[in-house]
Design a protein around this motif. Structure first.
Motif, mmCIF file in Angstrom:
data_model
loop_
_atom_site.group_PDB
_atom_site.id
_atom_site.type_symbol
_atom_site.label_atom_id
_atom_site.label_comp_id
_atom_site.label_asym_id
_atom_site.label_seq_id
_atom_site.Cartn_x
_atom_site.Cartn_y
_atom_site.Cartn_z
ATOM 1 N N VAL B 28 1.206 8.143 42.221
ATOM 2 C CA VAL B 28 1.540 8.401 40.823
ATOM 3 C C VAL B 28 2.973 7.998 40.528
ATOM 4 O O VAL B 28 3.875 8.251 41.320
ATOM 5 C CB VAL B 28 1.338 9.886 40.507
ATOM 6 N N GLN B 29 3.142 7.380 39.385
ATOM 7 C CA GLN B 29 4.472 6.916 38.992
ATOM 8 C C GLN B 29 5.359 8.110 38.656
ATOM 9 O O GLN B 29 5.032 8.910 37.804
ATOM 10 C CB GLN B 29 4.341 6.002 37.784
ATOM 11 N N ARG B 30 6.463 8.216 39.367
ATOM 12 C CA ARG B 30 7.383 9.307 39.073
ATOM 13 C C ARG B 30 8.307 8.902 37.939
ATOM 14 O O ARG B 30 8.692 7.744 37.828
ATOM 15 C CB ARG B 30 8.246 9.621 40.286
ATOM 16 N N GLN B 31 8.653 9.873 37.136
ATOM 17 C CA GLN B 31 9.630 9.596 36.092
ATOM 18 C C GLN B 31 11.013 9.804 36.686
ATOM 19 O O GLN B 31 11.263 10.762 37.401
ATOM 20 C CB GLN B 31 9.408 10.545 34.918
ATOM 21 N N ARG B 32 11.894 8.879 36.373
ATOM 22 C CA ARG B 32 13.219 8.903 36.984
ATOM 23 C C ARG B 32 14.190 9.684 36.133
ATOM 24 O O ARG B 32 14.028 9.801 34.921
ATOM 25 C CB ARG B 32 13.740 7.472 37.128
ATOM 26 N N LEU B 33 15.223 10.158 36.784
ATOM 27 C CA LEU B 33 16.341 10.753 36.052
ATOM 28 C C LEU B 33 17.279 9.635 35.627
ATOM 29 O O LEU B 33 17.159 8.498 36.069
ATOM 30 C CB LEU B 33 17.071 11.750 36.945
ATOM 31 N N HIS B 34 18.230 9.992 34.794
ATOM 32 C CA HIS B 34 19.151 8.980 34.295
ATOM 33 C C HIS B 34 20.029 8.455 35.428
ATOM 34 O O HIS B 34 20.465 9.225 36.284
ATOM 35 C CB HIS B 34 20.021 9.588 33.185
ATOM 36 N N PRO B 35 20.298 7.137 35.466
ATOM 37 C CA PRO B 35 21.049 6.564 36.590
ATOM 38 C C PRO B 35 22.456 7.137 36.752
ATOM 39 O O PRO B 35 23.031 7.042 37.842
ATOM 40 C CB PRO B 35 21.138 5.072 36.244
ATOM 41 N N LEU B 36 23.006 7.725 35.718
ATOM 42 C CA LEU B 36 24.367 8.252 35.845
ATOM 43 C C LEU B 36 24.398 9.627 36.516
ATOM 44 O O LEU B 36 25.465 10.185 36.745
ATOM 45 C CB LEU B 36 25.014 8.364 34.461
ATOM 46 N N THR B 37 23.202 10.174 36.811
ATOM 47 C CA THR B 37 23.125 11.533 37.329
ATOM 48 C C THR B 37 24.046 11.806 38.517
ATOM 49 O O THR B 37 24.822 12.764 38.482
ATOM 50 C CB THR B 37 21.668 11.847 37.704
ATOM 51 N N PRO B 38 23.986 10.980 39.586
ATOM 52 C CA PRO B 38 24.825 11.312 40.752
ATOM 53 C C PRO B 38 26.307 11.334 40.401
ATOM 54 O O PRO B 38 27.049 12.181 40.881
ATOM 55 C CB PRO B 38 24.517 10.190 41.748
ATOM 56 N N LEU B 39 26.699 10.420 39.508
ATOM 57 C CA LEU B 39 28.095 10.376 39.092
ATOM 58 C C LEU B 39 28.495 11.690 38.433
ATOM 59 O O LEU B 39 29.540 12.277 38.726
ATOM 60 C CB LEU B 39 28.283 9.220 38.113
ATOM 61 N N LEU B 40 27.622 12.185 37.557
ATOM 62 C CA LEU B 40 27.950 13.412 36.840
ATOM 63 C C LEU B 40 27.906 14.616 37.766
ATOM 64 O O LEU B 40 28.672 15.553 37.614
ATOM 65 C CB LEU B 40 26.966 13.618 35.686
ATOM 66 N N GLU B 41 26.979 14.571 38.736
ATOM 67 C CA GLU B 41 26.872 15.723 39.623
ATOM 68 C C GLU B 41 28.086 15.852 40.525
ATOM 69 O O GLU B 41 28.465 16.946 40.918
ATOM 70 C CB GLU B 41 25.592 15.630 40.454
ATOM 71 N N SER B 42 28.659 14.703 40.888
ATOM 72 C CA SER B 42 29.842 14.782 41.737
ATOM 73 C C SER B 42 31.101 14.676 40.897
ATOM 74 O O SER B 42 32.118 14.201 41.352
ATOM 75 C CB SER B 42 29.793 13.670 42.784
ATOM 76 N N PHE B 43 31.009 15.143 39.655
ATOM 77 C CA PHE B 43 32.095 14.999 38.698
ATOM 78 C C PHE B 43 33.370 15.669 39.203
ATOM 79 O O PHE B 43 34.447 15.077 39.210
ATOM 80 C CB PHE B 43 31.658 15.631 37.381
ATOM 81 N N PRO B 124 26.399 20.130 29.128
ATOM 82 C CA PRO B 124 27.790 20.242 29.553
ATOM 83 C C PRO B 124 28.579 19.067 29.004
ATOM 84 O O PRO B 124 28.006 18.013 28.719
ATOM 85 C CB PRO B 124 27.727 20.172 31.080
ATOM 86 N N ILE B 125 29.885 19.254 28.905
ATOM 87 C CA ILE B 125 30.677 18.241 28.195
ATOM 88 C C ILE B 125 30.640 16.900 28.905
ATOM 89 O O ILE B 125 30.606 15.842 28.280
ATOM 90 C CB ILE B 125 32.117 18.716 27.997
ATOM 91 N N ARG B 126 30.582 16.936 30.271
ATOM 92 C CA ARG B 126 30.557 15.664 30.979
ATOM 93 C C ARG B 126 29.282 14.899 30.685
ATOM 94 O O ARG B 126 29.256 13.675 30.699
ATOM 95 C CB ARG B 126 30.716 15.906 32.479
ATOM 96 N N ALA B 127 28.179 15.653 30.395
ATOM 97 C CA ALA B 127 26.937 14.988 30.037
ATOM 98 C C ALA B 127 26.966 14.530 28.589
ATOM 99 O O ALA B 127 26.405 13.496 28.237
ATOM 100 C CB ALA B 127 25.762 15.927 30.272
ATOM 101 N N ARG B 128 27.633 15.304 27.757
ATOM 102 C CA ARG B 128 27.694 14.936 26.339
ATOM 103 C C ARG B 128 28.429 13.622 26.137
ATOM 104 O O ARG B 128 28.119 12.866 25.227
ATOM 105 C CB ARG B 128 28.407 16.023 25.559
ATOM 106 N N LEU B 129 29.402 13.376 27.015
ATOM 107 C CA LEU B 129 30.159 12.141 26.900
ATOM 108 C C LEU B 129 29.238 10.935 26.957
ATOM 109 O O LEU B 129 29.489 9.912 26.336
ATOM 110 C CB LEU B 129 31.184 12.050 28.036
ATOM 111 N N LEU B 152 19.007 13.882 31.738
ATOM 112 C CA LEU B 152 18.115 13.018 30.992
ATOM 113 C C LEU B 152 18.821 12.626 29.711
ATOM 114 O O LEU B 152 19.740 13.301 29.270
ATOM 115 C CB LEU B 152 16.831 13.765 30.640
ATOM 116 N N LYS B 153 18.335 11.569 29.085
ATOM 117 C CA LYS B 153 18.855 11.237 27.759
ATOM 118 C C LYS B 153 18.513 12.382 26.816
ATOM 119 O O LYS B 153 17.458 13.000 26.940
ATOM 120 C CB LYS B 153 18.199 9.942 27.262
ATOM 121 N N ALA B 154 19.384 12.657 25.861
ATOM 122 C CA ALA B 154 19.215 13.855 25.043
ATOM 123 C C ALA B 154 17.888 13.867 24.300
ATOM 124 O O ALA B 154 17.188 14.875 24.277
ATOM 125 C CB ALA B 154 20.371 13.969 24.055
#
Lengths: 168, 472
Positions: B28-43, B124-129, B152-154
């Protein structure tokens, strides 16, 4: 008995049939306190030996004997304060010598019932019943029951919990 | 105790039968998270690394070294996040949400949507950016079942939220995705309480933090003046600075930061009621949407900091049985009104627990307990009202806690050594949730305490019997 010495649970309105714990429980807890104190004595013996030479272990042993006898007396009195009572809707558990505690657990709120037995408890053939509700940190223990009594209590609690399930 | 045999528990299905296969097939095709996720998580880590590199460059003038660090971090981080993204994703399969994650330790979390409590959108603000959002998914039944989908995208997050709620079969009263911010023409429409003005919130935050800060300044100021006049100011300043004033200053700063944080978190606070849910939107920088199911409310607390007293302001907090537990130790309660006047407090209280009044007449502990809490005694008390067990305590922040009888889990009576000599005892009514989520009636007369406990148990049973039976 002066009014101030009356334990708080004796003021409960209505009659309660307090069930005592197994008489073996006193032995278990006294033994456990001896073992705990023994480790303490061993730990204390090392600096004492360095400080006093060969007299050190003797002092440790003497201190151990005094503390152990005092402790056994206190533990024996504490065990006597433990008791539980089953009412129609809830389980009451009382204990404590200096700080008196009375817990009331409604059957309908019971989430989990555990039976457990430590090594010393197993030597004397005892089991502890633990009752948990959805409130974190409110585990109510009924220690030192004979295994048949413990599993009978567990079964009664489980059946009553399933009958009057009240949720969160 | 009846003599009937125990019902066979195994046959009674506890919860709905799974109709679909529990795990989706591998293809089954998995839906992906946004590519910027790791960047934001290690903010935070990234900020720290940048700061460290900058400091290094600044102090040693070794710019090349800083550039190496930055390059290495960027390359390693980029590769690691690309790999990690391949393994992360989610699948909606039947009536379940499957979330995958982890490179070395694969994790696979199954969220049963039948038991879905709420889906909160947090930004969170880092995601809002970057125009992103995260979904906090909350399931009835305690720890380990709550899940987070970040980021995810808003607009995708809003769609997904609606989709999940639709699968969960929530009543149609649940609104479709909430309108985008700023799209509402009348901003107070559908709100329980008009949106809080920034001025009042700022004043309230300052007034709340003022006593602590003033006391800190006074204590350390006098300590400094007294010791300084004895030993000479210069020696005191140097010797005490490191060991004493620096930590004190740090604490002072922390209190200020907490104040500002609270202000930012509660800015633009909006609370509405929809069917059986309280909908809360708040946040100046980090916006979040929260949903509090009213039938899960285990208690309501009314806080009154000492400087709010003359204005008769109060804050309302709502405790719930199933809150998204980011960390196991954090006791979370949801602010239902950051600051409000008596009539607003009454509206919110009645919305959180039906028919709950907001003003209570509590009875104080006996006078002989007064020396144990000279300041607090006047503001301590307990009452058994029609619907709830109400206790009151605290001087600097005077709090009324109301726990509806139907939500009382177990009752405890404790009596310490000194209490025994005075003939006092403490009654504790435990509500579902973390430690500290219980109503404590301090130092009642011992006879009254035991009678109160017995009465609480009776009322709890009566109240619970009136409710429809529920699982979990």
């Amino acid at each position: 008995m002066s009014p101030k010495a009356t334990p708080v649970w004796d003021l409960w309105p209505g009659d309660l049939q307090w069930q005592p714990m197994s008489p073996q429980l006193r032995k278990v807890w006294v033994l456990r306190s001896w073992i705990n104190l023994f480790f303490l004595a061993v730990a204390a013996a090392v600096p004492l030996t360095i400080w006093l030479g060969w007299e050190g272990p003797l002092w440790a042993l003497g201190g151990y004997a005094v503390l152990a006898s005092l402790r056994s007396w206190a533990v024996a009195r504490t065990v006597a304060t433990w008791g539980y009572a089953e009412r129609d809707e809830d389980l009451l558990v009382r204990h404590g010598l200096l700080t008196r505690r009375l817990s009331i657990v409604p059957y309908g709120r019971i989430q989990l019932i555990d039976l457990s037995a430590g090594p010393i408890e197993r030597m004397f053939g005892l089991t502890t019943v633990q009752v948990r509700t959805a409130a974190l940190g409110s585990t109510t223990e009924v220690p030192g029951l004979d295994p048949p009594v413990a599993s009978a209590l567990r079964d009664r609690l489980a059946v009553r919990a399933a009958e009057v399930r009240e949720g969160l | 105790m009846s003599d009937e045999p125990a019902p066979s528990l195994a046959e009674a299905p506890y919860g709905p039968e799974p109709s679909a296969p529990t795990a989706p097939p591998a293809g089954v095709q998995r839906q992906r998270l946004h590519p910027l996720t790791p960047l934001l998580e290690s903010f935070r880590f990234l900020t720290a690394a940048v700061a460290a590199a900058g400091l290094q460059a600044f102090t040693s003038r070794n710019f090349l070294f800083a550039i190496y660090i930055a390059l290495a971090a960027a390359v390693v981080g980029g590769i690691a996040s690309l790999i990690a993204l391949q393994y992360r994703g989610f699948v909606i399969w039947g009536r379940e949400l499957h979330i995958y994650g982890g490179v070395f330790t694969r994790s696979h979390r199954t969220v049963p949507l039948d038991r879905l409590q709420s889906v909160d959108l947090a930004r969170p603000i880092r995601a809002r950016l970057f125009g992103l959002a995260q979904l906090n998914i909350e399931v009835a039944g305690g720890d380990g079942t709550d899940a987070k989908l970040a980021y995810l995208k808003a607009d995708r997050a809003l769609e997904l939220r609606a989709e999940l709620l639709a699968i969960a079969g929530r009543p149609p009263a649940e609104p479709a995705p909430e309108p985008a911010e700023g799209a509402v023409p009348d901003r107070d429409a559908g709100l329980l309480v008009p949106q809080l003005t920034v001025k009042r919130l700022a004043l309230a935050s300052v007034l709340e933090a003022l006593p602590v800060q003033l006391t800190a300044i006074l204590v350390f100021g006098t300590a400094f003046a007294v010791t300084g006049s004895i030993f000479g100011f210069s020696t005191v300043a140097t010797t005490l600075w490191v060991g004493f004033f620096a930590p004190a200053l740090l604490g002072y700063l922390q209190s200020t930061v907490a104040m500002v944080n609270r202000f930012l978190r509660n800015g633009r606070f909006r609370i509405g009621r929809d069917g059986t849910n309280l909908l809360i939107q708040r946040g100046l920088t980090d916006t979040s949407h929260e949903t509090v199911p009213v039938d899960r409310v285990t208690g309501v607390s009314f806080d009154e900091p000492v400087l709010w007293r003359s204005r008769r302001w109060r804050r309302v907090e709502v405790w719930t049985a199933a809150v998204a537990q980011q960390s196991a130790t954090a006791v979370k309660s949801t602010t239902a009104l950051p600051v409000g006047e008596p009539d607003q407090v009454a509206v919110v209280a009645a919305a959180a627990v039906p028919d709950l009044p907001s003003v209570f007449a509590t009875e104080r502990p006996p006078r002989r307990a007064r020396w144990r809490m000279p300041l607090r005694w006047k503001r301590t008390g307990a009452a058994l009202t029609d619907r709830a067990f109400v206790v009151r305590h605290g001087y600097w922040v005077n709090t009324h806690v109301a726990v509806p009888y139907a939500r009382i889990q177990s009752v405890k009576v404790t009596q310490g050594r000194v209490q025994r000599m005075q003939g006092l005892a403490t009654v504790r009514a435990l509500a579902a949730g973390g430690l500290g989520h219980d109503a404590v009636a301090l130092h009642r007369d011992v006879g009254e305490a035991v009678a109160m406990a017995a009465e609480l148990r009776e009322r709890a049973d009566a109240a619970a019997a009136l409710e429809r039976p529920r699982l979990s």
